[in-house]
Design a protein around this motif. Sequence first.
Motif, short mmCIF file in Angstrom:
data_model
loop_
_atom_site.label_atom_id
_atom_site.label_comp_id
_atom_site.label_asym_id
_atom_site.label_seq_id
_atom_site.Cartn_x
_atom_site.Cartn_y
_atom_site.Cartn_z
N ILE A 1 0.83 -1.21 0.00
CA ILE A 1 0.00 0.00 0.00
C ILE A 1 0.86 1.25 0.00
N VAL A 2 1.95 1.23 0.77
CA VAL A 2 2.87 2.38 0.78
C VAL A 2 3.48 2.59 -0.60
N GLY A 3 3.86 1.48 -1.26
CA GLY A 3 4.39 1.60 -2.62
C GLY A 3 3.40 2.19 -3.58
N ALA B 1 -12.18 -16.52 1.48
CA ALA B 1 -11.66 -16.50 0.12
C ALA B 1 -11.56 -15.08 -0.42
N LEU B 2 -12.55 -14.24 -0.10
CA LEU B 2 -12.53 -12.85 -0.55
C LEU B 2 -11.35 -12.10 0.07
N VAL B 3 -11.11 -12.32 1.35
CA VAL B 3 -9.96 -11.67 2.01
C VAL B 3 -8.65 -12.12 1.35
N ALA B 4 -8.55 -13.42 1.03
CA ALA B 4 -7.35 -13.93 0.37
C ALA B 4 -7.16 -13.31 -1.01
N LEU B 5 -8.25 -13.12 -1.75
CA LEU B 5 -8.16 -12.52 -3.08
C LEU B 5 -7.71 -11.06 -3.00
N ILE B 6 -8.30 -10.31 -2.06
CA ILE B 6 -7.88 -8.92 -1.88
C ILE B 6 -6.42 -8.85 -1.48
N HIS B 7 -6.00 -9.78 -0.63
CA HIS B 7 -4.61 -9.88 -0.22
C HIS B 7 -3.70 -10.09 -1.44
N ASP B 8 -4.08 -10.98 -2.35
CA ASP B 8 -3.26 -11.26 -3.53
C ASP B 8 -3.21 -10.07 -4.48
N ILE B 9 -4.36 -9.42 -4.70
CA ILE B 9 -4.40 -8.27 -5.60
C ILE B 9 -3.55 -7.13 -5.05
N THR B 10 -3.65 -6.87 -3.76
CA THR B 10 -2.90 -5.77 -3.16
C THR B 10 -1.41 -5.99 -3.28
N ILE B 11 -0.96 -7.21 -3.00
CA ILE B 11 0.47 -7.50 -3.09
C ILE B 11 0.96 -7.37 -4.53
N THR B 12 0.19 -7.90 -5.47
CA THR B 12 0.62 -7.86 -6.88
C THR B 12 0.69 -6.43 -7.39
N THR B 13 -0.33 -5.63 -7.14
CA THR B 13 -0.31 -4.24 -7.61
C THR B 13 0.75 -3.42 -6.88
N GLY B 14 0.98 -3.72 -5.60
CA GLY B 14 2.04 -3.02 -4.88
C GLY B 14 3.41 -3.29 -5.45
N ILE B 15 3.67 -4.53 -5.82
CA ILE B 15 4.96 -4.86 -6.44
C ILE B 15 5.08 -4.20 -7.81
N TYR B 16 3.97 -4.10 -8.54
CA TYR B 16 4.00 -3.37 -9.81
C TYR B 16 4.40 -1.92 -9.59
N ALA B 17 3.86 -1.31 -8.52
CA ALA B 17 4.21 0.08 -8.24
C ALA B 17 5.68 0.21 -7.85
N LEU B 18 6.19 -0.72 -7.03
CA LEU B 18 7.58 -0.65 -6.57
C LEU B 18 8.56 -0.91 -7.71
N VAL B 19 8.22 -1.86 -8.59
CA VAL B 19 9.12 -2.19 -9.70
C VAL B 19 9.02 -1.15 -10.81
N GLY B 20 7.84 -0.58 -11.01
CA GLY B 20 7.67 0.43 -12.03
C GLY B 20 7.28 -0.11 -13.38
N PHE B 21 6.88 -1.38 -13.46
CA PHE B 21 6.44 -1.94 -14.74
C PHE B 21 5.15 -1.27 -15.19
N GLU B 22 4.98 -1.22 -16.49
CA GLU B 22 3.80 -0.57 -17.06
C GLU B 22 2.57 -1.47 -16.92
N VAL B 23 1.46 -0.85 -16.58
CA VAL B 23 0.19 -1.56 -16.45
C VAL B 23 -0.54 -1.46 -17.77
N THR B 24 -0.79 -2.60 -18.39
CA THR B 24 -1.45 -2.69 -19.68
C THR B 24 -2.65 -3.63 -19.57
N PRO B 25 -3.45 -3.77 -20.63
CA PRO B 25 -4.51 -4.78 -20.59
C PRO B 25 -3.99 -6.19 -20.31
#
Length: 385
Positions: A39-41, A167-191
């Motif tokens: 989230i900080v990322g 299961a919903l909590v686990a899914l939100i957990h996975d989405i948050t971690i994945t998008t956070g790593i995208y922000a930290l790494v700086g990869f482009e978000v595409t379709p």
Amino acid sequence: MSKLGNLGARLHRGEVGYDFVGHRKIWYGVSILITITAIVGLAVRGLNMGIDFQGGAVFTTPKTSVSVSQAETYAEEAAGHEAVVQKLGTGGLRIQVAGLDTSKSDEIKAALAKDMKIDTENINADLVGPSWGEQIANKAWEGLAIFMVLVVIYLAIAFEWRMAVAALVALIHDITITTGIYALVGFEVTPGTVIGLLTILGYSLYDTVVVFDSLKEQTKDLTKQTRWTYSEVANRSINGTLVRSINTTVVALLPVAGLLFIGGGFLGAGTLNDISLSLFVGLAAGAYSSIFIATPLVADLKEREPAMRALAKRVRAKRAQAADDGHTGAGSEGGYSEDSADSEDAAPAVVGPRPRSGTGATSSGPRTQPSSRNRGRGRPSGKRR
């Protein structure tokens, strides 16, 4: 491999295992720490949205001797925006400028042709308006929300609402971690990134549903026995499917790792990074959440029920009685053992007729032969006269 197979069989039978549910507070703390970092990322760096989401232009050049760094400089000077340049397999360049006013594309195209010494007609320009990009972003969020709602409804019907919440909590957990790593790494978000996210959510659900199905099967008529609590059965379910989850995750990660590290890293195919990073991070996070988050959370929710509280109380009382009797291990003669303590929960013993002689079976205890009524009557010496 044979040792791993034997370990998997012993885990499935409950002979060995790790107390995942008992140490759930540790895993909750680790997950909270990782989620806060993600989230900080996101808050500090934000996501590098591609032109498909915020509008812009993509210029594709034929084979050229201009380096990637030089092309970035030319594009940023001509457009006044940050540019992303990728080397193509044909020797040409892919120059992407996000947030660009499409009306200025012709001017930028002419400036690039002049700086790179290329004919203007040989540069291909693909334009995406900001309104179209915003519409694509909204559709992506709508699709993700619909996916979440359908998942919760299905799990609530197939299992129960507590498992749906976990299961919903686990899914939100996975989405948050994945998008956070995208922000930290700086990869482009595409379709392609969105497709990768939806894919890993389905995979995460697969692992979670496998554990939930085992847990549902093992907790039938759970309150009719006094040997196991719900948390203990949940832990047995995790251990029983642990090797399967690890094997499927490793097999799925190997080709994705090839796409990410070999295709995107060594070969320089940057377009593969869009989907491969989300798949790689999401697969690992999904396997983690199904083992360490979803099932322990279900156990927490179920243990709050009055019936499960009463069951846990009966189990503790029975074990305390066993400890007081001093026979918690292998039972001694006429004493108490754990197996005998649960004899009322086990299937009754089958009682059959005593085997006849000549079958090789032996019976315990002395056999008393009936005495003859008139044996030795009138014969003191037992001899004939």
